[in-house]
Design an enzyme around this catalytic site. Structure first.
Site, PDB file in Angstrom:
ATOM      1  N   LYS A   1     -31.849 -24.728 -30.213  1.00 21.75           N
ATOM      2  CA  LYS A   1     -31.353 -25.988 -30.771  1.00 21.75           C
ATOM      3  C   LYS A   1     -32.427 -26.651 -31.648  1.00 21.75           C
ATOM      4  CE  LYS A   1     -29.056 -28.812 -27.964  1.00 21.75           C
ATOM      5  NZ  LYS A   1     -27.733 -29.332 -28.311  1.00 21.75           N
TER       6      LYS A   1
ATOM      7  N   ARG B   1     -32.085 -33.783 -24.766  1.00 19.44           N
ATOM      8  CA  ARG B   1     -31.308 -32.572 -24.451  1.00 19.44           C
ATOM      9  C   ARG B   1     -32.227 -31.378 -24.263  1.00 19.44           C
ATOM     10  NH1 ARG B   1     -25.809 -33.183 -27.215  1.00 19.44           N
ATOM     11  NH2 ARG B   1     -26.100 -35.006 -28.506  1.00 19.44           N
TER      12      ARG B   1
ATOM     13  N   GLY C   1     -24.190 -25.378 -21.024  1.00 17.21           N
ATOM     14  CA  GLY C   1     -23.830 -26.190 -19.858  1.00 17.21           C
ATOM     15  C   GLY C   1     -24.696 -25.983 -18.630  1.00 17.21           C
TER      16      GLY C   1
ATOM     17  N   MET D   1     -28.016 -26.588 -18.311  1.00 20.05           N
ATOM     18  CA  MET D   1     -29.086 -27.565 -18.112  1.00 20.05           C
ATOM     19  C   MET D   1     -28.612 -28.961 -18.505  1.00 20.05           C
ATOM     20  SD  MET D   1     -32.398 -25.408 -19.190  1.00 20.05           S
ATOM     21  CE  MET D   1     -31.732 -24.939 -20.731  1.00 20.05           C
TER      22      MET D   1
ATOM     23  N   ARG E   1     -25.565 -23.033 -34.511  1.00 23.39           N
ATOM     24  CA  ARG E   1     -26.109 -21.790 -33.946  1.00 23.39           C
ATOM     25  C   ARG E   1     -25.131 -20.666 -34.245  1.00 23.39           C
ATOM     26  NH1 ARG E   1     -25.217 -23.652 -27.696  1.00 23.39           N
ATOM     27  NH2 ARG E   1     -22.995 -23.990 -27.881  1.00 23.39           N
TER      28      ARG E   1
ATOM     29  N   HIS F   1     -17.491  10.516  -7.713  1.00 22.79           N
ATOM     30  CA  HIS F   1     -16.480  11.382  -8.315  1.00 22.79           C
ATOM     31  C   HIS F   1     -15.432  10.555  -9.058  1.00 22.79           C
ATOM     32  CE1 HIS F   1     -12.710  13.699  -8.267  1.00 22.79           C
ATOM     33  NE2 HIS F   1     -13.506  14.703  -8.600  1.00 22.79           N
TER      34      HIS F   1
ATOM     35  N   ARG G   1     -17.558  20.917 -17.661  1.00 24.33           N
ATOM     36  CA  ARG G   1     -17.794  21.251 -16.242  1.00 24.33           C
ATOM     37  C   ARG G   1     -16.716  22.244 -15.802  1.00 24.33           C
ATOM     38  NH1 ARG G   1     -18.896  15.257 -16.020  1.00 24.33           N
ATOM     39  NH2 ARG G   1     -20.879  14.940 -14.948  1.00 24.33           N
TER      40      ARG G   1
ATOM     41  N   ARG H   1     -20.906  24.662 -18.933  1.00 24.53           N
ATOM     42  CA  ARG H   1     -21.774  24.791 -17.757  1.00 24.53           C
ATOM     43  C   ARG H   1     -21.095  25.657 -16.721  1.00 24.53           C
ATOM     44  NH1 ARG H   1     -23.055  19.645 -14.335  1.00 24.53           N
ATOM     45  NH2 ARG H   1     -21.035  20.151 -13.430  1.00 24.53           N
TER      46      ARG H   1
ATOM     47  N   GLU I   1     -32.186  18.698 -14.272  1.00 23.90           N
ATOM     48  CA  GLU I   1     -31.661  17.648 -13.392  1.00 23.90           C
ATOM     49  C   GLU I   1     -32.383  17.606 -12.057  1.00 23.90           C
ATOM     50  OE1 GLU I   1     -27.441  18.317 -12.785  1.00 23.90           O
ATOM     51  OE2 GLU I   1     -27.668  20.475 -12.883  1.00 23.90           O
TER      52      GLU I   1
ATOM     53  N   SER J   1     -30.401  20.323 -21.240  1.00 21.15           N
ATOM     54  CA  SER J   1     -29.544  19.140 -21.231  1.00 21.15           C
ATOM     55  C   SER J   1     -29.902  18.347 -19.985  1.00 21.15           C
ATOM     56  CB  SER J   1     -28.076  19.571 -21.216  1.00 21.15           C
ATOM     57  OG  SER J   1     -27.278  18.423 -21.193  1.00 21.15           O
TER      58      SER J   1
ATOM     59  N   GLY K   1     -29.507  16.304 -17.032  1.00 21.46           N
ATOM     60  CA  GLY K   1     -28.438  15.866 -16.128  1.00 21.46           C
ATOM     61  C   GLY K   1     -28.984  14.695 -15.331  1.00 21.46           C
ATOM     62  N   THR K   2     -28.878  13.519 -15.941  1.00 21.10           N
ATOM     63  CA  THR K   2     -29.577  12.368 -15.359  1.00 21.10           C
ATOM     64  C   THR K   2     -28.876  11.795 -14.130  1.00 21.10           C
ATOM     65  OG1 THR K   2     -28.546  11.161 -17.160  1.00 21.10           O
ATOM     66  CG2 THR K   2     -30.892  11.638 -17.371  1.00 21.10           C
ATOM     67  N   ASN K   3     -27.658  12.265 -13.841  1.00 23.08           N
ATOM     68  CA  ASN K   3     -27.044  11.826 -12.578  1.00 23.08           C
ATOM     69  C   ASN K   3     -27.821  12.432 -11.411  1.00 23.08           C
ATOM     70  OD1 ASN K   3     -25.046  10.761 -14.225  1.00 23.08           O
ATOM     71  ND2 ASN K   3     -23.707  12.537 -13.977  1.00 23.08           N
ATOM     72  N   ASP K   4     -27.952  13.774 -11.455  1.00 26.11           N
ATOM     73  CA  ASP K   4     -28.705  14.421 -10.385  1.00 26.11           C
ATOM     74  C   ASP K   4     -30.192  14.103 -10.485  1.00 26.11           C
ATOM     75  OD1 ASP K   4     -27.068  15.871  -8.512  1.00 26.11           O
ATOM     76  OD2 ASP K   4     -26.382  17.045 -10.216  1.00 26.11           O
TER      77      ASP K   4
ATOM     78  N   CYS L   1     -26.617  14.735 -20.754  1.00 24.87           N
ATOM     79  CA  CYS L   1     -25.188  14.774 -20.444  1.00 24.87           C
ATOM     80  C   CYS L   1     -24.854  14.019 -19.168  1.00 24.87           C
ATOM     81  CB  CYS L   1     -24.677  16.208 -20.378  1.00 24.87           C
ATOM     82  SG  CYS L   1     -25.389  17.154 -19.033  1.00 24.87           S
TER      83      CYS L   1
ATOM     84  N   TYR M   1     -29.258  15.118 -29.163  1.00 24.31           N
ATOM     85  CA  TYR M   1     -27.923  14.541 -29.013  1.00 24.31           C
ATOM     86  C   TYR M   1     -27.765  13.855 -27.669  1.00 24.31           C
ATOM     87  CZ  TYR M   1     -26.776  18.520 -25.985  1.00 24.31           C
ATOM     88  OH  TYR M   1     -26.770  19.426 -24.969  1.00 24.31           O
TER      89      TYR M   1
HETATM   90  C1  PEP Z   1     -25.804  15.352 -13.959  1.00 23.77           C
HETATM   91  O1  PEP Z   1     -26.213  15.656 -12.844  1.00 23.77           O
HETATM   92  O2  PEP Z   1     -26.286  14.432 -14.641  1.00 23.77           O
HETATM   93  C2  PEP Z   1     -24.669  16.071 -14.555  1.00 23.77           C
HETATM   94  C3  PEP Z   1     -24.276  15.826 -15.780  1.00 23.77           C
HETATM   95  O3  PEP Z   1     -24.016  16.950 -13.749  1.00 23.77           O
HETATM   96  P1  PEP Z   1     -22.948  16.517 -12.645  1.00 23.77           P
HETATM   97  O4  PEP Z   1     -22.656  15.079 -12.823  1.00 23.77           O
HETATM   98  O5  PEP Z   1     -21.775  17.379 -12.860  1.00 23.77           O
HETATM   99  O6  PEP Z   1     -23.684  16.812 -11.382  1.00 23.77           O
HETATM  100 MG    MG Z   2     -25.611  17.542 -11.993  1.00 21.44          MG
END
Ligand code: PEP
Ligand code: MG
Length: 897
Positions: free
Chosen positions: A32, A102, A111, A113, A358, A474, A580, A636, A764, A783, A785-788, A850, A870
């Protein structure tokens, strides 16, 4: 010698045609303050005032709530300047200067403060104001507003007490509206307000304007730490260390009669983006009246009034001269800031004053339209337009969403696992979802959690709710891939399968009852809600095109079905980054052969069963390659533990036995034998391929045969990228590479086709990242696999973390769910190490991601910084990833400049 001890500057003046600061000083002056300074420098009519810096607030909090020593003198000087410019004097009984105080942080916190208006009024100055304005009623109305606001904000008294006093007076005078009170009426109210303050606090309402001013400044600083502000900061990632600025500004009055007014305006429509002045105003009112909702505000423009069918005149009609001036000012402001502005203004006896401007908040739809329009108008560049739209907000545009005007009866809340909204009848089993879906019903599948067997039911449902599971459970992953809205981990839901009901917040919802889920907020609502449909052409397509001009990272999709692959292409995917193959094993036409394979006693038996699956797998790949028309497709090989494909309950076993002619006891025994205590760390991933090489051989054969078939048909030759899951050791990779090459070469030789293919690995597991050089000996691509990788780095289950992560986030141990936004410090370090070590052995090793993070904008920025080739994400996130990747690339270019 000059004195080198220059005192810190805590106060910056504005108004009177100039300012000490400007719009670039938001960090110091708050949003402000910086914009008031900028407007003053532009020569716009801004009531003069000054800003106490955010640094003063920071100093105050880091020094036991004591002000910097020189602040007092600087505020005094600031006030003198305002007195000179206005020709009024603070505290002067005959010609009093009144001010507003103010808050104003760096980021807008609407709103959250506190604000005090009309400060400087007391028993003497109110008489001066009455004489100056020639309106005693106005003066006493202002005084009572001040007492009420100051007592609430600064003295901590409940505002209800004042409302009750006012109501008593109205009853006594037998009137119902405030406007019916006369000067005497307000004077009596003021008297009672003052008595109430003295009774509550044991001392009178402060009459000294200086004491009032410092009380208000302290209150604004204190409001930085109130619960609302803290909560808002946490929600919007605003650091506490920023502090707030305080703006002290001479008052102008929109409530000085019929030629006075106050209002708010947007230079374009903030919900649709339409390029037309939008807003509302009230004649003879003060700022809070517009927002308080007591009187209905009027339209600014004649056209808006006509569209609304409002009888009251617009500003354009009621105050035509001021309106023309105002229109000129807002146009100047928009072109000066090159963005849609959110503006507050007041008209005092026919004179226009600008109180705030603003960049206006807007919906995703409006953001898109405004960015594209501004670029087409030549106000901003294509790159700037790309930077103007929040990638995550595109979610709102890619799926049907709940109409913001629709009422929301929330009955449960969980995680916003897959965006979009859906309405349907509650069903509790995948079979019911399938049957009712096939019969044309809209259904919402409500489950404890989902498993691969539910896939067809999930596909048939309009949306999915699970009581358990996190953002990479899942249900969440599959729903996102399918573009089905999903709320996961709605822990308050208790499902009673026998009774076919679920209970939540004391309500019982039966199978067949209608619910709506909002996968973008994680809420479950009772009943049907009105929806808004997505719009993918027009501005959306234009902005995406501009994003692609700036993007370096390629964007692929995680897809395994023809439907997903087509959706992915429609959204602009440049290949498949993760197919998959296990999903292909669950098809009801194949599951019998899959089970036969698992139950076989020896390799020969397994090969026999695999031979039945081979043509079906081949057909899947032919279809995928055909749809992707020569774009890269990463396939895969089988990942999940085999027991997931076996029937579990006695009824399921009996059904399979009847269908396949296999012995029920044998089936059950085998299922028990294969049971694992911890399947996530069990016999899955390439461990399957190492134990049963014939499975992977069949898959490689199917892939290469499919590629040959597509190439032979004259369509673009596919370049399959064959990927091995959960590899940890160089020796594993070597074994898998040899298996893949041996099988592929045999097919190529047999078919006499010229197919190029690549062999690579998921990264992964932490060991895979650390030993990436070993893997790169035989892997042509990685690739991530950032979940695992997140699961194994933290040792936190991706399926169960939903139950306890909130506690971590609440306590500030985790800033964000690491399964949603990449943990750049830990997991990110492993990615950096893997990229570096992999490249040391194979400089051109292709690198992608991925895991679910491949569709998260903050994680994509990280991927750009590591130089991945990628990102791959579910089809519906492809546009988000394209925009985020473009922004990341533009960010890097700007940093390099
Ligand atoms: C992962 O682990 O990031 C992955 C892409 O494989 P999934 O989710 O199938 O285990
Ligand atoms: Mg995995």
């Amino acid at each position: 010698m000059a004195d080198t001890m220059v005192d810190t500057r805590w106060v910056y003046a504005f108004g009177g045609g100039g300012a000490d600061g400007d719009a670039s000083m938001k960090n110091l002056l708050g949003g402000k303050g910086a914009n008031l300074a900028e407007m003053s420098s532009l020569g716009l009519p801004v009531p003069p005032g000054f800003t106490i810096t955010t640094e003063a607030c920071v100093h105050y909090y880091s020094n036991a709530q004591v002000y910097p020593a020189s602040l007092d003198g600087q505020v005094e000087a600031g006030l003198r300047r305002v007195e000179e410019l206005t020709g009024k004097t603070f505290g002067d009984a005959a010609n009093p200067l009144l001010v507003s105080v103010r808050s104003g942080a760096r980021a807008s916190m609407p709103g959250m403060m506190d604000t005090v208006l009309n400060l400087g009024l007391n028993d003497q100055t109110v008489e001066g104001l009455a004489a100056l304005a020639g309106d005693r009623r106005f003066a006493f109305d202002s005084y009572r507003r001040f007492i009420q606001m100051y007592s609430n904000v600064v003295l901590g008294l409940d505002h209800h007490m004042f409302e009750e006093i006012l109501d008593e007076h109205k009853d006594r005078l037998d009137v119902t509206v405030d406007t019916a009170l006369t000067a005497e009426g307000w004077e009596a109210v003021v008297g009672d307000y003052k008595k109430a303050v003295e009774r509550e606090l044991g001392h009178p309402f402060p009459q000294d304007p200086q004491a009032q001013l410092w009380g208000a400044i302290s209150a604004v600083f204190a409001s930085w730490m109130n619960d609302r502000a803290k909560f808002y900061r946490r929600m919007h990632d605003i650091p506490e260390s920023w502090g707030t600025a305080v703006n002290v500004q001479s008052m102008v009055f929109g409530n000085m009669g019929e030629t006075s007014a106050t209002g708010v305006a947007f230079t374009r429509n903030p919900s649709t983006g339409q390029n037309r002045l939008y807003g509302e105003f009230l004649i003879n009112a003060q700022g809070e009246d517009v927002v308080a909702g007591i009187r209905t505000p009027q339209a600014l423009t004649q056209i808006a009034r006509e569209e609304m069918g409002d009888k009251n005149p617009s500003m354009e009609e009621a105050l035509p001269e001021v309106f023309t001036q105002f229109k000129g000012v807002v146009e100047k402001l928009e072109s000066h800031y090159s963005d849609m502005q959110d503006i507050e203004f007041t008209v005092e006896r026919g004179r226009l004053y600008m109180l705030q401007t603003r960049n206006g908040k807007r919906t995703a739809k409006a953001a898109l339209k405004i960015a594209v329009d501004l670029a087409n108008e030549g106000v901003i560049t294509h790159k700037e337009a790309v930077m103007r739209v929040e990638p995550a907000s595109l979610d709102q545009l890619l799926h049907p969403t709940i109409d913001p005007k629709s009422p929301r009866n929330v009955i449960a809340a969980g995680l916003p696992a897959s965006p979009g909204a859906a309405t349907g009848k509650v069903v509790f089993t995948a079979e019911d979802a399938e049957h009712q879906g096939a019969a044309g019903e809209s259904v919402i599948l409500v489950r404890e959690e989902t498993s691969p067997e539910d896939i067809r039911g999930m596909d048939a449902a309009r949306g999915i709710v699970t009581a358990r599971g996190g953002m990479t459970s899942h249900a969440a992953v599959v729903a996102r891939g399918m573009g089905r809205p999903c709320v996961s981990g709605a822990g308050e839901i208790r499902i009673d399968h026998k009774a076919e009901v679920f209970v939540t917040r004391g309500q019982t919802i039966k199978a067949g009852d209608i619910i709506t889920i909002d996968g973008s907020t994680g809420e479950v609502l009772l009943g049907a809600a009105k929806m808004v449909e997505p719009e993918l052409s027009g501005d959306f397509a234009t902005l995406m095109g501009w994003a692609d001009e700036s993007r370096r990272l390629k964007v692929r999709a995680n897809a395994e079905t023809a439907v997903d692959a087509r959706t992915a292409r429609q959204f602009g995917a440049e290949g498949i980054g993760l197919c998959r193959t296990e999903h292909m094993f669950f098809d009801p036409d194949r599951i019998a052969a899959v089970r036969e394979m698992i139950l076989a006693d020896d390799e020969a038996g397994r090969r026999l069963a695999l031979a039945k699956i081979l043509p079906m797998q081949r057909q899947d790949f032919v279809e995928l390659f055909g749809i992707m028309e020569g774009l890269p497709v990463t396939i895969r090989l089988l990942d999940p533990p085999l027991h997931e494909f076996l029937p579990h309950t006695e009824e399921e076993v009996a059904a399979v036995a009847a269908a396949t002619g296999l012995d029920a006891d044998k089936l059950l025994n085998r299922a028990r034998e294969m049971h694992e205590v911890n399947p996530m760390l069990g016999h899955r991933g390439c461990r399957l391929g190492v134990s049963y090489p014939e499975i992977y051989e069949m898959q490689v054969q199917a892939i290469i045969e499919a590629a040959c078939e597509v190439a032979a048909s004259g369509r673009p030759a596919p370049i399959p990228e064959i990927m091995h899951p959960l590899v940890a050791k160089g020796e594993e990779m070597k074994f898998l590479r040899e298996l893949t090459d041996r099988t592929a070469k045999a097919v190529i030789a047999e078919k006499g086709c010229e197919i190029e293919y690549m062999v690579g690995t998921m990264v992964e597991l932490p060991r895979a990242a650390l030993r990436a050089a070993d893997l790169a000996e035989n892997a042509e691509f990685f690739s991530f696999g950032t979940n695992d990788l997140t699961q194994t780095t933290f040792g936190i289950s991706r399926d169960d973390s939903g139950r306890f992560l909130n506690a971590y986030i609440d306590k500030g141990i985790f800033e964000k769910d690491p399964f949603v936004t990449l943990d750049q410090e830990g997991v990110g370090d492993l990615i950096r190490i893997a990229a570096e070590r992999g490249r040391s052995v194979r400089p051109n090793v292709k690198l992608g991601i991925c895991g679910e993070h491949g569709g998260d904008p903050a994680s994509i920025t990280f991927c750009e910084s590591v130089g991945l080739d990628y990102v791959s994400c579910s089809a519906y996130r492809v546009p988000i990833a394209r925009l985020a990747a473009a922004q990341a690339a533009i960010g890097v270019m700007e940093k390099d400049r």
